[in-house]
Design a protein around this motif. Structure first.
Motif, PDB file in Angstrom:
ATOM      1  N   HIS A   1       0.885  -1.280  -0.500  1.00 54.26           N
ATOM      2  CA  HIS A   1      -0.341   0.436   0.059  1.00 54.26           C
ATOM      3  C   HIS A   1       1.447   1.524   0.001  1.00 54.26           C
ATOM      4  N   HIS A   2       2.258   1.055  -0.068  1.00 53.89           N
ATOM      5  CA  HIS A   2       3.260   2.344   0.316  1.00 53.89           C
ATOM      6  C   HIS A   2       3.845   2.259  -0.890  1.00 53.89           C
ATOM      7  N   TRP A   3       4.447   3.533  -1.801  1.00 51.97           N
ATOM      8  CA  TRP A   3       4.654   3.663  -3.086  1.00 51.97           C
ATOM      9  C   TRP A   3       5.872   2.443  -2.665  1.00 51.97           C
ATOM     10  N   ASP A   4       6.620   2.292  -1.501  1.00 49.41           N
ATOM     11  CA  ASP A   4       8.414   1.725  -1.218  1.00 49.41           C
ATOM     12  C   ASP A   4       8.325   0.595  -1.295  1.00 49.41           C
ATOM     13  N   SER A   5       6.988  -0.110  -1.409  1.00 51.74           N
ATOM     14  CA  SER A   5       6.574  -1.457  -0.898  1.00 51.74           C
ATOM     15  C   SER A   5       7.553  -2.508  -2.357  1.00 51.74           C
ATOM     16  N   MET A   6       7.873  -3.989  -0.744  1.00 56.73           N
ATOM     17  CA  MET A   6       8.287  -4.921  -1.838  1.00 56.73           C
ATOM     18  C   MET A   6       8.223  -6.480  -0.711  1.00 56.73           C
ATOM     19  N   MET A   7       7.490  -7.047  -1.526  1.00 60.33           N
ATOM     20  CA  MET A   7       7.539  -8.172  -0.992  1.00 60.33           C
ATOM     21  C   MET A   7       8.632  -9.221  -1.138  1.00 60.33           C
ATOM     22  N   VAL A   8       9.131 -10.513  -0.606  1.00 61.34           N
ATOM     23  CA  VAL A   8       9.374 -11.112  -0.699  1.00 61.34           C
ATOM     24  C   VAL A   8       8.641 -13.074  -0.586  1.00 61.34           C
ATOM     25  N   PHE A   9       9.943 -13.533  -1.716  1.00 68.57           N
ATOM     26  CA  PHE A   9       9.494 -15.272  -1.593  1.00 68.57           C
ATOM     27  C   PHE A   9      10.498 -16.258  -1.990  1.00 68.57           C
ATOM     28  N   GLU A  10      10.021 -16.595  -0.982  1.00 73.18           N
ATOM     29  CA  GLU A  10      11.465 -17.926  -0.764  1.00 73.18           C
ATOM     30  C   GLU A  10      11.576 -18.817  -1.823  1.00 73.18           C
TER      31      GLU A  10
ATOM     32  N   PHE B   1      -5.456   1.241   0.462  1.00 67.64           N
ATOM     33  CA  PHE B   1      -5.298   0.892  -0.843  1.00 67.64           C
ATOM     34  C   PHE B   1      -5.950   2.365  -1.403  1.00 67.64           C
ATOM     35  N   ALA B   2      -4.633   2.740  -1.892  1.00 70.80           N
ATOM     36  CA  ALA B   2      -5.894   4.080  -2.683  1.00 70.80           C
ATOM     37  C   ALA B   2      -6.778   3.624  -3.843  1.00 70.80           C
ATOM     38  N   SER B   3      -6.600   2.894  -4.149  1.00 73.10           N
ATOM     39  CA  SER B   3      -6.989   1.837  -5.651  1.00 73.10           C
ATOM     40  C   SER B   3      -6.715   0.134  -5.990  1.00 73.10           C
ATOM     41  N   GLU B   4      -7.560  -0.474  -6.122  1.00 73.09           N
ATOM     42  CA  GLU B   4      -7.608  -1.742  -6.071  1.00 73.09           C
ATOM     43  C   GLU B   4      -6.783  -2.028  -7.275  1.00 73.09           C
ATOM     44  N   THR B   5      -6.271  -1.226  -8.583  1.00 77.77           N
ATOM     45  CA  THR B   5      -5.250  -1.249  -9.711  1.00 77.77           C
ATOM     46  C   THR B   5      -3.913  -2.302  -9.701  1.00 77.77           C
ATOM     47  N   PRO B   6      -3.058  -1.739  -8.736  1.00 73.39           N
ATOM     48  CA  PRO B   6      -1.657  -1.854  -8.656  1.00 73.39           C
ATOM     49  C   PRO B   6      -1.749  -2.927  -7.592  1.00 73.39           C
ATOM     50  N   VAL B   7      -2.644  -3.312  -6.931  1.00 73.84           N
ATOM     51  CA  VAL B   7      -2.723  -4.637  -5.608  1.00 73.84           C
ATOM     52  C   VAL B   7      -3.139  -6.051  -6.834  1.00 73.84           C
TER      53      VAL B   7
ATOM     54  N   LYS C   1      -2.478 -10.728  -9.097  1.00 78.44           N
ATOM     55  CA  LYS C   1      -2.040 -11.675 -10.094  1.00 78.44           C
ATOM     56  C   LYS C   1      -1.030 -12.831 -10.617  1.00 78.44           C
ATOM     57  N   ARG C   2       0.187 -11.424 -10.291  1.00 79.45           N
ATOM     58  CA  ARG C   2       1.797 -11.785 -10.488  1.00 79.45           C
ATOM     59  C   ARG C   2       1.695 -12.552  -8.912  1.00 79.45           C
TER      60      ARG C   2
ATOM     61  N   GLU D   1     -14.829  -5.067  -4.127  1.00 81.71           N
ATOM     62  CA  GLU D   1     -13.912  -3.588  -3.701  1.00 81.71           C
ATOM     63  C   GLU D   1     -13.380  -3.320  -2.364  1.00 81.71           C
ATOM     64  N   PHE D   2     -12.386  -2.816  -2.823  1.00 82.55           N
ATOM     65  CA  PHE D   2     -11.837  -3.016  -1.091  1.00 82.55           C
ATOM     66  C   PHE D   2     -11.194  -1.411  -1.467  1.00 82.55           C
ATOM     67  N   ALA D   3     -11.187  -0.563  -2.497  1.00 85.56           N
ATOM     68  CA  ALA D   3     -10.139   0.082  -2.283  1.00 85.56           C
ATOM     69  C   ALA D   3     -10.381   2.027  -0.740  1.00 85.56           C
ATOM     70  N   TYR D   4      -9.511   2.993  -0.796  1.00 89.05           N
ATOM     71  CA  TYR D   4      -9.827   3.640   0.139  1.00 89.05           C
ATOM     72  C   TYR D   4     -11.853   4.539  -0.811  1.00 89.05           C
ATOM     73  N   SER D   5     -12.375   4.415   0.775  1.00 87.65           N
ATOM     74  CA  SER D   5     -13.755   5.212   0.531  1.00 87.65           C
ATOM     75  C   SER D   5     -14.315   6.367   1.507  1.00 87.65           C
ATOM     76  N   GLY D   6     -12.814   6.834   2.092  1.00 90.17           N
ATOM     77  CA  GLY D   6     -13.376   7.652   3.229  1.00 90.17           C
ATOM     78  C   GLY D   6     -13.572   7.496   4.670  1.00 90.17           C
ATOM     79  N   LEU D   7     -12.717   5.778   4.556  1.00 90.38           N
ATOM     80  CA  LEU D   7     -12.298   5.244   6.490  1.00 90.38           C
ATOM     81  C   LEU D   7     -10.948   4.890   6.282  1.00 90.38           C
ATOM     82  N   LEU D   8     -10.360   5.758   6.785  1.00 91.72           N
ATOM     83  CA  LEU D   8      -9.126   5.660   7.733  1.00 91.72           C
ATOM     84  C   LEU D   8      -9.146   5.311   9.043  1.00 91.72           C
TER      85      LEU D   8
END
Ligand SMILES: [Fe+2]
Ligand SMILES: [Fe+2]
Length: 257
Positions: free
Chosen positions: A148-157, A197-203, A208-209, A242-249
């Motif tokens: 959800h952040h600009w700098d996010s990465m994940m790890v796959f062992e 999440f600001a949007s569903e698209t990058p998620v 998928k990947r 749908e799960f993107a941000y819609s006003g709740l924080l």
């Protein structure tokens, strides 16, 4: 060890437990009632033991004690944080262990590690698909920007096909180490309420990947680990709902416009 003013810690008095999930990979978990979720850290015990995220500063002593049940702290070789947030690496005292190296994304390095006063500057940063051998195991680093952040990465062992997706596939509540029932609906509810999440698209691009990697086990930072039989349910939920941000924080309504 420097003393930290406990009054300023949001997360404190959390007790943790440790369990081996798969072949030398341990889940260290504590329920944080302020947020209604568990905070999980993962220790990959290999020739060069690696800790995947640290937990916030208020959990440091608990997480350290659990790590020491498996290895002496001076054996710890790597600490990896997957995006810049206090639950990911508030426990920076781990960097005081002799010889430990910090692992992060290229973006975390450029945006966050090299611009703060007093921040330890030496670290190893990774770009998409770069790998690191820790002994028998190999970590592959996957860039997942805006999840959800600009700098996010994940790890796959790669040898155990273990995926460490940070805040993706998380579930609320007090959880077992591995859950075999489908909690994907509560995952979606959590995302809607927290607004991470600001949007569903990058998620969805990332999901998928990740599905193509066919992980044997998924190790979310909050909630239970998810086995390969149940994982498609979570993928499906993210692709279709749908799960993107819609006003709740964090459950609080923000009135704008
Ligand atoms: Fe996060
Ligand atoms: Fe997190």
């Amino acid at each position: 060890m420097p003393e930290v003013n406990k009054e300023y810690r949001v997360v404190k008095d959390v007790s943790t437990s440790i369990s081996e999930i798969t072949d030398g990979i341990y889940r260290i978990s504590g329920f944080v009632k302020e947020f209604g979720i568990t905070f999980n850290q993962f220790l990959i015990n290999d020739e060069k033991p690696t800790l995947i995220h640290t937990g916030p500063i208020g959990m440091y002593q608990e997480v350290e004690a659990r790590v020491k049940e498996v290895i002496p702290l001076d054996k710890l070789s790597y600490v990896s944080f997957l995006h810049f947030e206090s639950d990911e690496w508030g426990g920076m005292e781990f960097l005081n262990a002799p010889g430990v190296k910090l692992l992060c994304s290229d973006l975390s390095s450029k945006l966050n590690l090299t611009g703060w006063s007093g921040m330890r500057a030496d670290h190893i940063s990774f770009w998409d698909n770069e790998t690191l051998k820790t002994g028998k195991k190999t970590l592959r680093f996957i860039m997942t920007p805006h999840v959800h952040h600009w700098d996010s990465m994940m790890v796959f062992e790669e040898t155990t096909k273990s995926l460490f997706p940070s805040d993706l596939f998380i579930q609320p509540g007090v959880n077992k180490p591995v859950e075999s029932t489908d909690l994907s609906e509560s995952m979606i509810g959590l995302y809607r309420g927290a607004g991470i999440f600001a949007s569903e698209t990058p998620v969805r691009q990332t999901t998928k990947r990740l599905a193509k990697l066919n992980p044997e086990m998924v190790f979310p930072m909050h909630g239970s680990c998810i086995g390969k039989d149940m994982f498609p349910k979570y993928v499906d939920a993210l692709m279709k709902q749908e799960f993107a941000y819609s006003g709740l924080l964090l459950g609080q309504k923000l009135e704008v416009g």
